[in-house]
Design an enzyme around this catalytic site. Structure first.
Site, PDB file in Angstrom:
ATOM      1  CG  ASP A  19       2.253  -2.499  -8.088  1.00 35.29           C
ATOM      2  OD1 ASP A  19       2.999  -1.660  -7.515  1.00 35.29           O
ATOM      3  OD2 ASP A  19       1.798  -1.212  -9.254  1.00 35.29           O
ATOM      4  CE  LYS A  43       2.122   3.749  -3.828  1.00 31.78           C
ATOM      5  NZ  LYS A  43       0.646   4.984  -4.713  1.00 31.78           N
ATOM      6  CG  MET A  80      -7.196   4.462  -7.494  1.00 32.57           C
ATOM      7  SD  MET A  80      -5.146   5.480  -7.952  1.00 32.57           S
ATOM      8  CE  MET A  80      -5.598   6.300  -9.439  1.00 32.57           C
TER       9      MET A  80
END
Length: 415
Positions: A196, A222, A329
């Protein structure tokens, strides 16, 4: 004998008869190690220390209660003498030599036909160290090697392919030193690392390149404007690589089971017959606030906390400054979350901290209140990755304004 004339090897003694002459402390250690190797052990000694006596009483070895006789070597594959009487040990060793039986003479390592190294096992790796006949030095070196293996400082990767498996490893908030010992060890064993973007990238740089014998690194993180693998694609990568016989480490930021979709990955692997191990990590929900000196609980300020994403509804959370809210987030929807919390009953003066890139050189802490934090975030350009903390615990941070800290001290004294 310096050890230069030794030929290091390992004996497969499973089911083989071996002889131990003597039954003291040293003989007891050697007898137990031989039993662990699966040998059929006979101990010859008039008397025995507690260790040997207990092993004999439990039927794990045979204890012949007399002094040594030459016929005791009949049919033996290996002998260990440790009577503590040099003449007896020398006799056993000499008669074993005549019969071409390897014998360790504990009384005289210089004259011994074989040496017993200081040894230990780490998973399926056996560490055995001889140090010129100095047992304390050998043990110290052995312990150092074992520690390096257990902490992933030495490569454990297999080069003969076996059964593949997957390990979901929580890498913590990004600082290489905050990964668990087990996680670091698995990285040293890995054939493939599925990484990641927010994991401990420094650890990846420490690994050897695939061309130099290191693991292949598959990037699935991501990142804005870059291709990202879907969760279905990541699941399939894990299974395909494991079924190809690889040890696969799925290296994640934080903890794989805290908003990391680790449960989905583990379930997919098991559904497809792939063994999976889960290694917890230090979740960013707790560790990133800590990087800014903010405990999620603190006596006199907060006894509980909730962790949610910035995309979740906040109605069910206690609307009190003494219950810490950690938003993950949540930068993009900060204004929405603030409006919701104010409407839900939290006072406008409730402290708020935004910790960006915690535990890295780019770490930045912005502290305000529900009333001011949105404007502050826009003014300084707050961006992910970031953790948002709402509640009175923010007052404890050394980054907090002096007025916040004075209120904190007053509240604690009043308790």
């Amino acid at each position: 004998m310096s050890g230069l004339d030794l030929f290091p090897t390992s004996l497969r003694l499973l089911g083989k008869p071996v002889l131990v002459v003597g039954a003291g402390r040293v003989a007891g250690r050697r007898a137990r190690a031989l039993l662990d190797a699966g040998a059929v052990v006979t101990v010859v000694a008039p008397e025995a220390a507690d260790d040997v006596a207990r092993l004999a009483e439990s039927g794990l070895l045979t204890w012949v209660r007399r002094g040594y006789e030459t016929s005791d070597l009949d049919g033996v594959w290996f002998a260990q003498t440790a009577t503590g009487v040099a003449d007896v040990d020398a006799r056993v060793a000499a008669e074993a030599e005549t019969r071409r039986i390897w014998c360790v003479n504990a009384s005289d390592h210089e004259a011994s036909a074989a040496w017993t190294p200081a040894s230990a096992r780490v998973d399926d790796v056996t560490v055995a160290v001889n140090a010129g006949g100095d047992p304390r030095r050998a043990r110290a070196l052995k312990d150092a090697i074992v520690l390096a293996l257990k902490t992933g400082r030495l490569p454990l990767r297999r080069h003969r392919q076996g059964r593949g498996r997957v390990a979901l490893v929580g890498g913590g908030p990004g600082e290489a030193g905050l990964i668990t010992v087990r996680g670091r060890q698995l990285l040293a064993e890995a054939d493939v690392v599925v990484a990641d973007r927010l994991g401990p990238r420094g650890l990846l740089r420490e690994l050897a390149d695939a061309a130099a014998g290191g693991p292949r690194v598959i990037e699935v993180g991501k990142a804005p404007g870059a291709h990202q693998a879907s969760q279905d694609e990541i699941n399939q990568i894990l299974v395909d690589e494991a079924k190809a016989g690889n040890v696969v480490v799925r290296l994640k930021g934080g903890d794989p089971y805290v908003l990391g979709r680790g449960g989905e990955e583990a379930a997919f692997c098991r559904e497809h017959g792939v063994d999976v191990e889960v290694v917890p990590g230090v979740t960013s929900a707790i560790s990133v606030p800590a990087a800014a000196g903010i405990p999620v609980t603190h006596r006199g300020l907060a006894t509980g906390f909730s962790v949610v994403t910035g995309h979740e509804e906040l109605d069910e959370l206690p609307a009190r400054p003494d219950h810490t809210i950690v938003l993950l987030m949540g930068v993009r929807r900060l204004a929405h979350s603030v409006r919701h919390l104010l409407a839900h009953g939290l006072p406008a003066g409730t402290p708020v901290a935004i910790v960006e890139s915690g535990w890295t050189e780019r770490q930045r802490v912005t502290i305000g209140t529900l009333e001011t934090i949105v404007d502050q975030a826009e003014r300084v350009g707050v961006a992910n990755p970031a953790v948002i903390v709402v509640g009175d615990v923010v007052r404890v941070s050394p980054y907090a304004p002096a007025s916040f800290q004075r209120i904190s001290t007053t509240k604690e004294i009043s308790q």
